[in-house]
Design a protein around this motif. Structure first.
Motif, PDB file in Angstrom:
ATOM      1  N   ALA B 155       0.835  -1.201   0.000  1.00  0.00           N
ATOM      2  CA  ALA B 155       0.000   0.000   0.000  1.00  0.00           C
ATOM      3  C   ALA B 155       0.874   1.257   0.000  1.00  0.00           C
ATOM      4  CB  ALA B 155      -0.902   0.003   1.228  1.00  0.00           C
ATOM      5  N   GLY B 156       0.359   2.290  -0.602  1.00  0.00           N
ATOM      6  CA  GLY B 156       1.100   3.547  -0.724  1.00  0.00           C
ATOM      7  C   GLY B 156       1.025   4.397   0.531  1.00  0.00           C
ATOM      8  N   TYR B 157       1.560   5.589   0.426  1.00  0.00           N
ATOM      9  CA  TYR B 157       1.703   6.477   1.581  1.00  0.00           C
ATOM     10  C   TYR B 157       0.349   6.883   2.151  1.00  0.00           C
ATOM     11  CZ  TYR B 157       6.295   6.799  -0.513  1.00  0.00           C
ATOM     12  OH  TYR B 157       7.507   6.497  -1.025  1.00  0.00           O
ATOM     13  N   GLN B 158      -0.595   7.180   1.248  1.00  0.00           N
ATOM     14  CA  GLN B 158      -1.882   7.693   1.720  1.00  0.00           C
ATOM     15  C   GLN B 158      -2.644   6.610   2.469  1.00  0.00           C
ATOM     16  OE1 GLN B 158      -0.663   8.675  -1.320  1.00  0.00           O
ATOM     17  NE2 GLN B 158      -0.337  10.744  -0.564  1.00  0.00           N
ATOM     18  N   LYS B 159      -2.685   5.417   1.891  1.00  0.00           N
ATOM     19  CA  LYS B 159      -3.484   4.348   2.484  1.00  0.00           C
ATOM     20  C   LYS B 159      -2.803   3.811   3.744  1.00  0.00           C
ATOM     21  CE  LYS B 159      -5.652  -0.001   1.119  1.00  0.00           C
ATOM     22  NZ  LYS B 159      -7.071   0.299   1.016  1.00  0.00           N
ATOM     23  N   LYS B 194      11.453   5.709   8.928  1.00  0.00           N
ATOM     24  CA  LYS B 194      10.712   6.658   8.089  1.00  0.00           C
ATOM     25  C   LYS B 194       9.510   5.945   7.480  1.00  0.00           C
ATOM     26  CE  LYS B 194       9.682  10.204   5.788  1.00  0.00           C
ATOM     27  NZ  LYS B 194       8.970  11.190   6.597  1.00  0.00           N
ATOM     28  N   ARG B 195       8.360   6.552   7.591  1.00  0.00           N
ATOM     29  CA  ARG B 195       7.156   5.898   7.108  1.00  0.00           C
ATOM     30  C   ARG B 195       7.120   5.917   5.585  1.00  0.00           C
ATOM     31  NH1 ARG B 195       2.533   8.930  10.028  1.00  0.00           N
ATOM     32  NH2 ARG B 195       3.908  10.667   9.593  1.00  0.00           N
ATOM     33  N   MET B 196       7.018   4.760   5.003  1.00  0.00           N
ATOM     34  CA  MET B 196       7.042   4.648   3.544  1.00  0.00           C
ATOM     35  C   MET B 196       5.998   3.641   3.086  1.00  0.00           C
ATOM     36  SD  MET B 196      10.896   4.865   2.312  1.00  0.00           S
ATOM     37  CE  MET B 196      11.787   6.377   2.494  1.00  0.00           C
ATOM     38  N   ALA B 197       5.894   3.481   1.761  1.00  0.00           N
ATOM     39  CA  ALA B 197       4.976   2.504   1.203  1.00  0.00           C
ATOM     40  C   ALA B 197       5.489   1.106   1.522  1.00  0.00           C
ATOM     41  CB  ALA B 197       4.863   2.704  -0.297  1.00  0.00           C
ATOM     42  N   GLY B 198       4.600   0.155   1.565  1.00  0.00           N
ATOM     43  CA  GLY B 198       5.007  -1.216   1.847  1.00  0.00           C
ATOM     44  C   GLY B 198       3.815  -2.082   2.183  1.00  0.00           C
ATOM     45  N   GLN B 199       4.116  -3.292   2.637  1.00  0.00           N
ATOM     46  CA  GLN B 199       3.056  -4.232   2.995  1.00  0.00           C
ATOM     47  C   GLN B 199       2.204  -3.662   4.127  1.00  0.00           C
ATOM     48  OE1 GLN B 199       1.922  -7.293   2.008  1.00  0.00           O
ATOM     49  NE2 GLN B 199       0.464  -7.232   3.708  1.00  0.00           N
ATOM     50  N   MET B 200       0.911  -3.698   3.910  1.00  0.00           N
ATOM     51  CA  MET B 200      -0.013  -3.206   4.927  1.00  0.00           C
ATOM     52  C   MET B 200      -0.950  -4.344   5.329  1.00  0.00           C
ATOM     53  SD  MET B 200      -2.641  -0.055   4.570  1.00  0.00           S
ATOM     54  CE  MET B 200      -3.671   0.466   5.910  1.00  0.00           C
ATOM     55  N   GLY B 201      -1.150  -4.503   6.598  1.00  0.00           N
ATOM     56  CA  GLY B 201      -2.056  -5.536   7.089  1.00  0.00           C
ATOM     57  C   GLY B 201      -1.401  -6.903   7.044  1.00  0.00           C
ATOM     58  N   ALA B 202      -2.218  -7.949   7.251  1.00  0.00           N
ATOM     59  CA  ALA B 202      -1.749  -9.337   7.286  1.00  0.00           C
ATOM     60  C   ALA B 202      -0.643  -9.518   8.306  1.00  0.00           C
ATOM     61  CB  ALA B 202      -1.304  -9.827   5.918  1.00  0.00           C
TER      62      ALA B 202
END
Lengths: 120, 247
Positions: B155-159, B194-202
């Motif tokens: 997931a991207g930065y916004q989500k 630093k907060r970046m995009a990546g795996q979200m959840g699971a």
């Protein structure tokens, strides 16, 4: 028992069986239980049903009335114990499921034709 | 300051007296405090709402909790720590391999899909093969519920981190970018974390201090106020709430 059946069986304990048939466009009187300083009393609220939402235990109706010149809409959770009674006073003729157009109308234009083919 | 001092003094007798290992002792104490009491495994059924006595609608999650059986008891003598291992989720015996069946045979339990271990202060009250049902919890009790959250992929930065987005029009090409991720030549790198995009959840998440609204002992159901991780069918671990400062 499958998951959805389990959920329905839990909800079943809280569902009311004595609810009248309500349609969009009807004029209803809803008795709401209000607690004031440790005392309970029932306050009637009367108006037109402009929307209904089916959802099992989460079934609601939106009742609109004009109070002191101001339009008031209240959403009632039908199966809630705080809704003591619902009486249908008049059956109205509506050609759509949501009567939100009534919000833009004032005075005589907010009237709905009465229909007599449904019993009260 | 005085309060702080008194606390450290009162905490010391629990650790060893040696000054060199003083720091290590504190760590061990904290670890002991983090131990959870024995919980129970369950499956999320779904959410609905019930009405309280005063008529308020309470959002509840229905959890099919148990039946679990105790498959192993670990003691300080044999394993170096005290813990209770429980099994949950009946399966056919052909679904398990021989080592697992052999392990379960020791406690004479039926084949189970999931095994889970809870560390406790003392295992005295538990015995092999004992059944743990939903009625180990009582109405009004606070519980912690842990499970795997719904996976949302990369997931991207916004989500993922609720960053705000750039203008979508008027010639802007900065739509869903993160903005600056740090300073320039000094330090010349991006700081860890630093907060970046990546795996979200699971991933495993626990929700703490949820109230048990109702216990259905007959059908092994728990009604818990509020939401819990995962979709319907997720494996959940329900433990009595760990409240900081108690225990």
């Amino acid at each position: 028992m499958k998951g959805q059946e389990l959920l329905r069986s839990i909800e079943a304990e809280y569902l009311k069986s004595d609810l009248p048939d309500i349609y969009v466009g009807d004029t209803v009187r809803v008795g709401v239980i209000i607690q004031e300083g440790g005392k309970e009393r029932t306050q009637p609220y009367e108006g037109t049903v402009i929307a209904m939402r089916n959802g099992g235990i989460n079934e609601t109706i939106t009742v609109r009335r004009i109070f002191q010149g101001v339009g008031v809409e209240r959403v009632f959770l039908l199966h809630s114990p705080r809704v003591e009674y619902i009486k249908v006073l008049r059956r109205g003729k509506a050609r759509r499921a949501k009567l939100f157009y009534l919000r833009d109308r004032v005075g005589k234009a907010t009237r709905l034709k009465q229909r007599f083919d449904r019993s009260i | 300051m005085a309060i702080l001092l008194r606390r450290t003094v009162s905490a010391r007798p629990r650790g060893r007296t040696s000054f060199h290992s003083g720091q290590a002792c504190v760590v061990i104490e904290q670890k002991e405090q983090r131990e959870v009491s024995v919980g129970i495994l369950g499956t999320k059924v779904g959410m609905t709402q019930v009405f309280s006595e005063d008529g308020a609608a309470i959002p509840v999650t229905v959890i099919e909790a148990g039946p679990c059986s105790i498959t192993q008891i670990k003691t300080k003598e044999t394993d170096g720590y005290e813990a209770v291992q429980i099994g949950y989720g009946a399966v056919k015996s052909k679904a398990l391999n021989k080592p697992k069946l052999g392990h379960l045979a020791k406690s004479e339990t039926d084949p189970v899909r999931h095994l889970c271990e809870y560390r406790t202060q003392s295992v005295g009250d538990y015995e092999l093969g004992q059944a743990l049902l939903a009625d180990v919890f009582t109405e009004g009790q606070l519980v912690d519920v842990a499970g795997q959250t719904i996976g949302r992929g990369f997931a991207g930065y916004q989500k993922r981190h609720n960053f705000s987005r750039g203008p979508m029009s008027h010639g802007s090409k900065n739509h869903r970018q993160p903005g600056s991720t740090g300073a320039g030549t000094t330090p010349g790198r991006i700081y860890p974390g630093k907060r970046m995009a990546g795996q979200m959840g699971a991933k495993r998440v626990s929700i703490r201090k949820l109230e048990v609204v109702k216990v259905d002992a007959e059908r092994n159901l728990l009604l818990i106020k509020g939401g819990v991780p995962g979709k319907a069918g997720t494996l959940l671990s329900i433990t009595p709430a760990t409240i900081v400062g108690q225990q």
